[in-house]
Design an enzyme around this catalytic site. Structure first.
Site, PDB file in Angstrom:
ATOM      1  N   ARG A  40      53.830 -64.502 -35.687  1.00 33.28           N
ATOM      2  CA  ARG A  40      53.656 -63.313 -36.523  1.00 33.28           C
ATOM      3  C   ARG A  40      53.686 -62.032 -35.700  1.00 33.28           C
ATOM      4  O   ARG A  40      54.039 -60.977 -36.209  1.00 33.28           O
ATOM      5  CB  ARG A  40      52.333 -63.426 -37.300  1.00 33.28           C
ATOM      6  CG  ARG A  40      52.122 -62.343 -38.381  1.00 33.28           C
ATOM      7  CD  ARG A  40      50.925 -62.719 -39.251  1.00 33.28           C
ATOM      8  NE  ARG A  40      50.669 -61.782 -40.344  1.00 33.28           N
ATOM      9  CZ  ARG A  40      49.671 -60.903 -40.367  1.00 33.28           C
ATOM     10  NH1 ARG A  40      48.849 -60.804 -39.336  1.00 33.28           N
ATOM     11  NH2 ARG A  40      49.494 -60.114 -41.404  1.00 33.28           N
ATOM     12  N   ILE A  66      52.515 -55.840 -43.891  1.00 30.29           N
ATOM     13  CA  ILE A  66      52.815 -57.268 -43.751  1.00 30.29           C
ATOM     14  C   ILE A  66      51.644 -57.978 -44.424  1.00 30.29           C
ATOM     15  O   ILE A  66      50.484 -57.641 -44.192  1.00 30.29           O
ATOM     16  CB  ILE A  66      53.003 -57.677 -42.271  1.00 30.29           C
ATOM     17  CG1 ILE A  66      53.391 -59.153 -42.138  1.00 30.29           C
ATOM     18  CG2 ILE A  66      51.780 -57.363 -41.413  1.00 30.29           C
ATOM     19  CD1 ILE A  66      53.836 -59.550 -40.708  1.00 30.29           C
ATOM     20  N   SER A  67      51.940 -58.938 -45.295  1.00 27.08           N
ATOM     21  CA  SER A  67      50.887 -59.561 -46.095  1.00 27.08           C
ATOM     22  C   SER A  67      49.897 -60.319 -45.216  1.00 27.08           C
ATOM     23  O   SER A  67      50.227 -60.765 -44.114  1.00 27.08           O
ATOM     24  CB  SER A  67      51.492 -60.526 -47.113  1.00 27.08           C
ATOM     25  OG  SER A  67      52.465 -59.883 -47.905  1.00 27.08           O
ATOM     26  N   GLN A  68      48.698 -60.479 -45.759  1.00 24.40           N
ATOM     27  CA  GLN A  68      47.650 -61.257 -45.091  1.00 24.40           C
ATOM     28  C   GLN A  68      48.120 -62.717 -44.939  1.00 24.40           C
ATOM     29  O   GLN A  68      48.652 -63.292 -45.895  1.00 24.40           O
ATOM     30  CB  GLN A  68      46.414 -61.184 -45.983  1.00 24.40           C
ATOM     31  CG  GLN A  68      45.207 -61.897 -45.463  1.00 24.40           C
ATOM     32  CD  GLN A  68      44.131 -62.019 -46.546  1.00 24.40           C
ATOM     33  OE1 GLN A  68      44.313 -61.593 -47.683  1.00 24.40           O
ATOM     34  NE2 GLN A  68      43.031 -62.608 -46.173  1.00 24.40           N
ATOM     35  N   PRO A  69      47.929 -63.325 -43.770  1.00 31.16           N
ATOM     36  CA  PRO A  69      48.374 -64.708 -43.587  1.00 31.16           C
ATOM     37  C   PRO A  69      47.873 -65.674 -44.671  1.00 31.16           C
ATOM     38  O   PRO A  69      48.630 -66.552 -45.115  1.00 31.16           O
ATOM     39  CB  PRO A  69      47.811 -65.075 -42.216  1.00 31.16           C
ATOM     40  CG  PRO A  69      47.786 -63.781 -41.477  1.00 31.16           C
ATOM     41  CD  PRO A  69      47.423 -62.739 -42.514  1.00 31.16           C
TER      42      PRO A  69
END
Ligand code: SAH
Length: 221
Positions: A40, A66-69
């Site tokens: 990431r 960037i979206s949360q994992p």
């Protein structure tokens, strides 16, 4: 996938992230495996790379994140329950979710409306050697008509209502995963196309950037 000097530290922090995802309820082994492998940190600016394996969304410029994992893993897990082979992603952003999908399905088609983000996503995905991905500048409200139907559709920005152009491009037996609602909080929904029509279910409450209309080309381009 050993790029930009991923050392032991990075692998340890990634393993810690995977443990956290498992604690939060991600239980598909292939999703956990991929979350532990896709780097990431190459999808965020170098200044934020040290935070890349925290379970949080991060700014990526152009007012986007960037979206949360955990959300990436959850949406991927929900999609994979239908074993899709051809997947449409709406909202390429950094390309991180695209890279995760590319490890799990045959082909990923991803549409992004901000050209500057698309250009960087293309570079990163090529560094990773993801050859089963096609990216396109466009308004994802319209999907990707020439390549439809898709067995899976994953939308990573929130429309106020489910776009019918997208459900129209969903194959029978396919599933769409989409956050729906106004700015603030949205409902993460799964929408399955069954032989008898569409069936939807709300999974949980989430926060996404809004799905916007039109494209934003690069200046001077
Ligand atoms: N999946 C991304 C998250 C990106 S945030 C990642 O892993 O990094 C949502 C993205 O959706 C933003 O890049 C935004 O520009 C894009 N977006 C918003 N509306 C869109 C639309 N109508 N069509 C295509 N992309 C859109």
């Amino acid at each position: 996938m050993d790029v930009r000097g991923i050392g032991m530290t990075s692998q340890r922090t990634r393993d810690r992230l995977v443990r956290r995802l498992a604690e939060r309820g991600i239980d598909d082994p292939q999703v956990l495996d991929v979350m532990g492998r896709v780097p990431r940190h190459i999808f965020v600016d170098e200044a934020l790379a040290h935070r890349a394996y925290e379970d949080s969304a991060l700014p990526v410029g152009h007012g986007q994140t960037i979206s949360q994992p955990f959300i990436v893993a959850l949406m991927t897990q929900l999609l994979m329950q239908k074993h899709p082979r051809r997947v449409l992603e709406v909202g390429t952003g950094t390309g991180y979710q695209t890279a995760v999908l590319a490890e799990l399905v045959d082909s990923v088609f991803s549409v992004e409306r901000i050209e500057a983000l698309l250009v960087r996503a293309r570079e990163r995905l090529s560094v990773l050697g993801a050859t089963n991905v096609r990216l396109r500048l466009g308004d994802g409200y319209a999907g990707w008509r020439n390549e439809a139907p898709f067995d899976g559709i994953l939308v990573t920005a929130a429309p106020r209502e489910i776009p019918t152009a997208l459900t129209d491009q969903l194959a029978v037996g396919g599933r769409m995963v989409v956050p729906v609602g106004s700015s603030g909080t949205q409902e993460l929904k799964i929408i399955d196309r069954t032989p008898d029509g569409l069936v939807s279910e709300t999974i949980e409450y989430v926060r996404f950037v809004p799905l916007l209309k039109g494209v934003q080309p690069m200046e001077g381009g």
